[in-house]
Design an enzyme around this catalytic site. Structure first.
Site, PDB file in Angstrom:
ATOM      1  N   GLU A 313     -23.352  11.810 -51.598  1.00 49.94           N
ATOM      2  CA  GLU A 313     -22.744  11.102 -52.731  1.00 49.94           C
ATOM      3  C   GLU A 313     -23.493  11.348 -54.038  1.00 49.94           C
ATOM      4  O   GLU A 313     -24.021  10.427 -54.667  1.00 49.94           O
ATOM      5  CB  GLU A 313     -22.649   9.602 -52.421  1.00 49.94           C
ATOM      6  CG  GLU A 313     -21.752   9.319 -51.229  1.00 49.94           C
ATOM      7  CD  GLU A 313     -21.535   7.845 -50.940  1.00 49.94           C
ATOM      8  OE1 GLU A 313     -22.190   7.004 -51.578  1.00 49.94           O
ATOM      9  OE2 GLU A 313     -20.708   7.543 -50.060  1.00 49.94           O
ATOM     10  N   GLU A 432     -18.016  10.651 -44.268  1.00 51.47           N
ATOM     11  CA  GLU A 432     -18.043   9.212 -43.995  1.00 51.47           C
ATOM     12  C   GLU A 432     -16.630   8.683 -44.175  1.00 51.47           C
ATOM     13  O   GLU A 432     -15.928   9.075 -45.111  1.00 51.47           O
ATOM     14  CB  GLU A 432     -18.964   8.460 -44.967  1.00 51.47           C
ATOM     15  CG  GLU A 432     -20.430   8.779 -44.856  1.00 51.47           C
ATOM     16  CD  GLU A 432     -21.268   7.989 -45.862  1.00 51.47           C
ATOM     17  OE1 GLU A 432     -20.749   6.994 -46.435  1.00 51.47           O
ATOM     18  OE2 GLU A 432     -22.433   8.354 -46.080  1.00 51.47           O
TER      19      GLU A 432
END
Length: 700
Positions: A313, A432
């Protein structure tokens, strides 16, 4: 990020039951670019099986002259279908399936073996095929003659791959096959990424038994999020702590021993220090290089079953997205350069690059595509994360149901990713995914049936777009202390979605009023391509006509059946029945007796205020808050619907609804009207008045 995971049991079959079927063949030669020189042998094995799905491996041994370019044909005797393959391209015409070589395993020397594998679906029985043909020659295990001298191989055997694919599950140069073989995947969340150490966020030390259990449940890969910032020395060397690195290597070793692919990354480093890159370029790049140089050197001897992910991220402080794209490009390019130059297996290892924030908005996908174009490296994959439509993911703004907003967000995201990468030959790992606020510590935030619909849809839409998914599990799905799933039905839906579709319904709850006569109740069926088979209570099948009727997609439970199922009509769940479909998992329906909830007056403070509530068998769905003029009150002032658990929370044991300090932190003095929505369809209206830190409330 940190959120959730998966569970269920994969049934291991014995050599007899699972069918290591060795099929022998000989025959006459026929060629595709070369010939199958009159003999071949096939070993077909079902390596694992679960309800509705299975994994198989196929080994093809050429007993005749060298082959360059091959196709293997077989017919499934029980109507099975291949849903995903690796090391070959598999197509079907009815029950007949054809596997064609990949670019790297076209050549099969005499007495050499090539292998490929696949996931498949089945219903009824999963009988192994009994005959195969290689390039038109029946594989009987005998050599029936020599190939015609007039036909010669079109490609010299010298073009054979240097490493036989039969001994390597991930041949160099085929990231698409590697990523496909990783489906499905599981995250060891809130563990090696926890700050400052492995157990700091509540999970136990990782054991090989845990990894063995994860593999036994059907997972083929594990993502190891690792935060390195607390485990290395100062500049300029940034030497990684040997104990920590050895611990990471130990878990990688265990994972490989359990036949799992492994994805390793830099995790919370992204917001701890990498995010300062815009204002501290030299120091951040030096640190980034030092870490990846050490990791590349330490891990370069691992097989291609280990993949590296540059950053989790990625994000950058105080810049716009347009300013961030070139910054991420610099880090991703440097990551690839460092790993490739470290040599060993890193020369062809699959490297995984994220979009900005691992977000799948089109500009972020376009920016990563520009990086792929610049690198022109054949062994790269893309990664994004997916936590669903945000109002549904956290239950805010009325996002209580899996509705068209959630569905469109899901399909739109996966379509963009497929078009941006998969259709260009770049594999995608959804590194994810889950819903942000689904957690065993916060029950009721997302209604269970609505969550199951989401799981079913994610599995299906990812599968048909060839996306590999790795569920985020921080302990909210698999209890790592007991190695049991916290909700078996949730895992069952995860598992089924890998290979097939499951039917659902408009709700998994039927409410019957406790104080009045029971009438018939209807639900809408979402067949999802399945066929409705009937209703069961345990092992007893309910009677079509007397207990229920089906008209189109409408299922109606009769008053007589509901009266019987409700029994003494105690508040809460009186009975559970299930709708069964032609494929997938059954849809459980709870029959619940209830009366309208009631509430009473209360007083308290902005830091401690609860509303006495008699739920009377009902469950809270959401809460609205409005000022006297009708405008939204409290936080998230763009909507009247507040965030479940963050702003309010039911306590069914104490018969109260808690209004959180976070709610009052943004509520003005004066009167506020609260509307509570319950899953039965009932609503209650409650009024609170704030004066400084004092709060009073009542029903009038």
């Amino acid at each position: 990020m940190s959120v959730e995971g998966i569970r269920r049991t994969r049934w291991r079959l014995s050599a007899l039951a699972g069918g290591v079927v060795a099929l022998l063949v000989a025959g006459m030669a026929m060629a595709v670019n070369a010939q199958a020189a009159a003999g071949c042998r096939v070993a077909y094995s079902t390596t694992s099986q679960w309800p509705g799905g299975f994994t198989a491996n196929v080994g093809v041994t050429n007993l005749g002259d060298p082959v360059n370019g091959w196709s293997l044909v077989w017919t499934f005797p029980s109507g099975q279908r291949v849903t995903q393959a690796w090391n070959a391209t598999v197509t079907a015409s009815g029950n007949q399936h054809t596997a064609v070589n990949a670019s790297y395993n076209a050549a099969i020397a005499t007495n050499a073996t090539v292998s490929f594998g696949f996931n498949g679906s089945w219903s009824g029985t999963n009988t192994a095929p009994t005959s195969f043909a290689l390039n038109g020659v029946a594989c009987t295990g005998n050599v029936g003659g020599t190939t015609s001298p007039t036909v010669s191989p079109s490609v010299s055997p010298s073009s054979s791959p240097s490493a036989s694919p039969s001994t390597s599950p991930q041949p160099p140069g085929n990231p698409m096959a590697t990523v496909a073989a990783m489906q499905p995947g599981w995250n060891l969340g809130n563990t090696l990424d926890a700050i400052p150490d492995e157990t700091a966020w509540g999970n136990p030390l990782t054991t090989q038994a845990l990894l063995r259990h994860v593999r036994s449940q059907g997972y083929r890969s594990i993502r190891l999020p690792v935060t390195w910032s607390n485990h290395h020395g100062p500049a300029p060397a940034y030497t990684i702590d040997a104990t920590w690195l050895n611990r990471v290597r130990q878990i990688i070793d265990w994972s490989l021993q359990e036949d799992l692919y492994v994805l390793v990354n830099l995790h919370h480093d992204s917001w701890q220090w990498i995010n300062t890159y815009p204002s501290d370029r030299a120091n951040v790049m030096e640190r980034y290089r030092a870490l990846w140089t050490q990791l590349s050197t330490s891990l370069r001897g691992y097989s291609g079953r280990v993949l590296f992910e540059s950053i989790n991220e990625p994000q950058f402080a105080n810049v716009t997205d347009d300013q961030a794209y070139p910054l991420l490009n610099e880090l991703n390019v440097e990551f690839v350069r460092i790993v490739r130059q470290s040599g060993g297996n890193n020369a062809t290892r699959v490297l995984v690059l994220p979009t900005l924030f691992t977000n799948a908005d089109q500009p972020k996908l376009d920016a990563l595509n520009a990086t792929f174009n610049q690198l022109n490296d054949p062994n790269l994959a893309a990664t994004v994360h997916f936590y669903g439509w945000w109002p549904f993911s956290v239950n805010i703004a009325g996002g209580t149901r899996y509705d068209s907003n959630v569905e469109q967000d899901l399909t739109g995201t996966f379509d963009r990713v497929q078009n941006a990468f998969v259709n260009r030959g770049i594999p995608v790992i959804v590194g994810e995914w889950a819903l942000l606020n689904w957690d065993h510590n916060r029950p009721g935030v997302i209604e269970r049936g609505e969550f199951l619909k989401f799981l079913e849809a994610v599995g299906y839409h990812a599968r048909i777009r060839n996306l590999t998914t790795m569920v985020w599990d921080a302990g909210q799905f698999l209890n790592r202390n007991t190695l049991q799933w916290r909700d078996q039905g949730v895992y069952e839906m995860f598992k089924a979605s890998w290979t097939t579709r499951s039917g659902t319904a408009s709700s998994d709850q039927v409410y019957v009023p406790r104080g009045t006569a029971i009438t018939s109740k209807s639900l809408s069926l979402n067949l999802n391509g399945t066929t409705f088979r009937g209703l069961w209570q345990g092992n007893t099948q309910l009677a079509n006509g007397a207990d229920y009727t089906v008209s189109g997609a409408t299922l109606t439970l009769t008053a007589a059946a509901l009266t019987r199922l409700a029994g003494n009509r105690a508040y809460g769940v009186n009975a559970t029945i299930e709708a069964r479909f032609s494929t997938g998992v059954p849809w459980q329906i709870s029959v619940i007796s209830n009366d309208p909830p009631t509430q009473a007056g209360a007083s308290g403070t902005t830091s401690s205020f609860t509303i006495p509530t008699q739920f009377r068998g009902d469950q809270l769905a959401t809460m609205e808050a409005r000022y006297a003029d009708g405008t939204p009150a409290g936080p998230a002032n763009w909507t009247t619907y507040k965030e479940f658990w963050q702003h309010f929370q039911p306590d069914y044991n104490a018969n109260t609804i808690i209004l959180k300090p976070e709610f009052f932190a943004e509520v003005n003095d004066g009167r506020v009207t609260l509307t509570f929505h319950f899953w039965s369809g009932a609503t209650t209206t409650y009024f609170i008045t704030r004066s400084g830190t004092t709060v009073t409330g009542g029903t009038t």
